[in-house]
Scaffold this motif. Structure first.
Motif, short mmCIF file in Angstrom:
data_model
loop_
_atom_site.label_atom_id
_atom_site.label_comp_id
_atom_site.label_asym_id
_atom_site.label_seq_id
_atom_site.Cartn_x
_atom_site.Cartn_y
_atom_site.Cartn_z
N ALA A 172 0.83 -1.21 0.00
CA ALA A 172 0.00 0.00 0.00
C ALA A 172 0.87 1.26 0.00
CB ALA A 172 -0.92 -0.01 1.22
N GLU A 173 2.03 1.22 0.70
CA GLU A 173 2.90 2.41 0.75
C GLU A 173 3.45 2.73 -0.64
OE1 GLU A 173 4.26 -0.55 2.95
OE2 GLU A 173 2.24 0.03 3.57
N GLY A 174 3.84 1.67 -1.36
CA GLY A 174 4.36 1.87 -2.70
C GLY A 174 3.31 2.46 -3.62
N LEU A 175 2.10 1.93 -3.53
CA LEU A 175 1.02 2.45 -4.38
C LEU A 175 0.73 3.91 -4.04
CD1 LEU A 175 -1.32 2.18 -6.40
CD2 LEU A 175 -2.73 1.25 -4.54
N ARG A 176 0.71 4.23 -2.74
CA ARG A 176 0.44 5.61 -2.32
C ARG A 176 1.50 6.56 -2.87
NH1 ARG A 176 0.90 5.21 3.04
NH2 ARG A 176 -0.94 3.88 3.11
N TYR A 177 2.75 6.12 -2.82
CA TYR A 177 3.86 6.92 -3.34
C TYR A 177 3.69 7.15 -4.85
CZ TYR A 177 8.79 8.07 -4.40
OH TYR A 177 9.95 8.65 -4.84
N ALA A 178 3.28 6.08 -5.55
CA ALA A 178 3.08 6.21 -7.00
C ALA A 178 1.97 7.21 -7.30
CB ALA A 178 2.75 4.84 -7.60
#
Ligand SMILES: [Zn+2]
Ligand SMILES: [Zn+2]
Length: 340
Positions: free
Chosen positions: A245-251
């Motif tokens: 989820a953190e990676g998606l949020r960053y994207a």
């Protein structure tokens, strides 16, 4: 003959099974000569998806045609081919529209080597022989002068990387791209390779994986070490490739207003929150969905044939056939198994 199977999490070995036979006019039997490990194979063999029975492994390969049904028109015995990882008929309405990953004739996720996802065993490519239905559609001949080890991942992950960026760069030639890598290994690197080959203005790859960042740097992308906090800047095209989820949020936060966010992640097991309000306000265009292997093959192969795209640059480990059981459960960004 032997095929490689996973029997429980972390346990992979050869087993003896009867040779497959031609079952229909459009079938082919092929003998895999180089097999790549897909980014999803390690999660599959580690039991992220429940393993209810032993399943055959491998869904990316270059193979040699050994036998053909009477109805096959476009192939010859002895030819080298890339085998598409998704089973598709080539003639239904979805296939005709280029949506070959969702062929009307087969249930969703009908793929080789992924029985835990679909519930159906189509066979794996780490085997002495594989039966391929709809061979005219599913097998793409390749020149014998090309190295099969270099092409082994073209069945799936190379195509996935290509489609992550190619349509968006066609719409915005020379645009700057960010690829956010948070768990997937080779697909984001193939996306970087394709973006460079197609003339992106700048290719940044953000990751918390130092090994992936090092390969990205070698390919000519700009590595950004990130723990996916606040992004440094925004981009017109962003690729989300991962598991968290953190990676998606960053994207999402890295995508500029009216920008494109292409998701190639397979978020298994439940819902992933996305801020639709932000998408609405900023006009972010969000694309998700699987690659369509058969439809993509004729677009990607010419880039490889003329040397613009060199998938072997992503390969980090090549092992012999007998070493497949051990190597298949060990970490590596891109593993290829070569028949000796
Ligand atoms: Zn795959
Ligand atoms: Zn179809």
């Amino acid at each position: 003959m032997r095929e490689l199977v996973c029997t429980e999490p972390g346990v992979v070995h050869w087993r003896d099974v009867p040779e497959p036979r031609l079952a229909g006019d459009g079938d082919a039997l092929v003998r895999p000569i180089a097999v790549a490990r897909c980014d999803i194979d390690l999660p599959l063999t580690s039991g992220v998806f429940p393993i209810r029975q032993p399943f055959a492994l491998g869904h990316e390969c270059v193979a040699e045609v050994v036998a053909l049904g009477d109805g096959v028109r476009r192939l010859e015995i002895g030819q080298r081919v890339v085998v598409a990882f998704q089973v598709s008929c080539g003639t239904c309405r979805s296939c005709a529209a280029g949506h070959t990953g969702n062929c009307d004739a087969y249930p969703v996720l009908s793929d080789f080597g992924m029985q835990p996802l679909s519930g159906t065993e189509y066979g794996g490519m780490l085997a002495d022989l594989v039966r391929v239905p709809h061979a005219d559609a599913m097998l793409a001949p390749v020149s014998p002068t090309l190295d099969p080890v270099a092409l082994a991942s073209v069945s799936d992950n190379v195509l996935d990387g290509y489609r992550a960026v190619a349509p968006h760069l066609a719409e915005h030639p020379g645009a700057e791209i960010l690829i956010v890598t948070h768990g997937l290994k080779s697909v984001p690197l193939y996306a970087a390779l394709t973006a460079i080959a197609l003339g992106a203005g700048r290719v940044d790859l953000a990751s918390n994986d130092d090994e992936v960042l090092e390969v990205a740097r070698r390919l000519g992308a700009n590595p950004i070490r990130s723990d996916f906090g606040k992004p440094e800047r925004r981009y017109p095209i962003v690729v989300d490739a991962g598991l968290t989820a953190e990676g998606l949020r960053y994207a999402i936060r890295s995508t500029e207003p009216e920008g494109i966010l292409q998701c190639v992640s397979f978020y298994a097991g439940g819902d992933m929150p996305v801020p639709l309000g932000r998408f609405y306000t900023l006009g972010i265009r969000f694309f998700a969905g699987r690659a369509h292997a058969v439809a993509l093959l004729p677009r990607v192969m010419p880039l490889i044939e003329d040397g613009r795209l060199r998938p072997e640059q992503v390969t980090t480990r090549v092992v012999g056939w007998e070493d497949a059981p051990q190597a298949f459960v060990e970490p590596a960004i891109k593993l290829i198994v070569r028949r000796d």
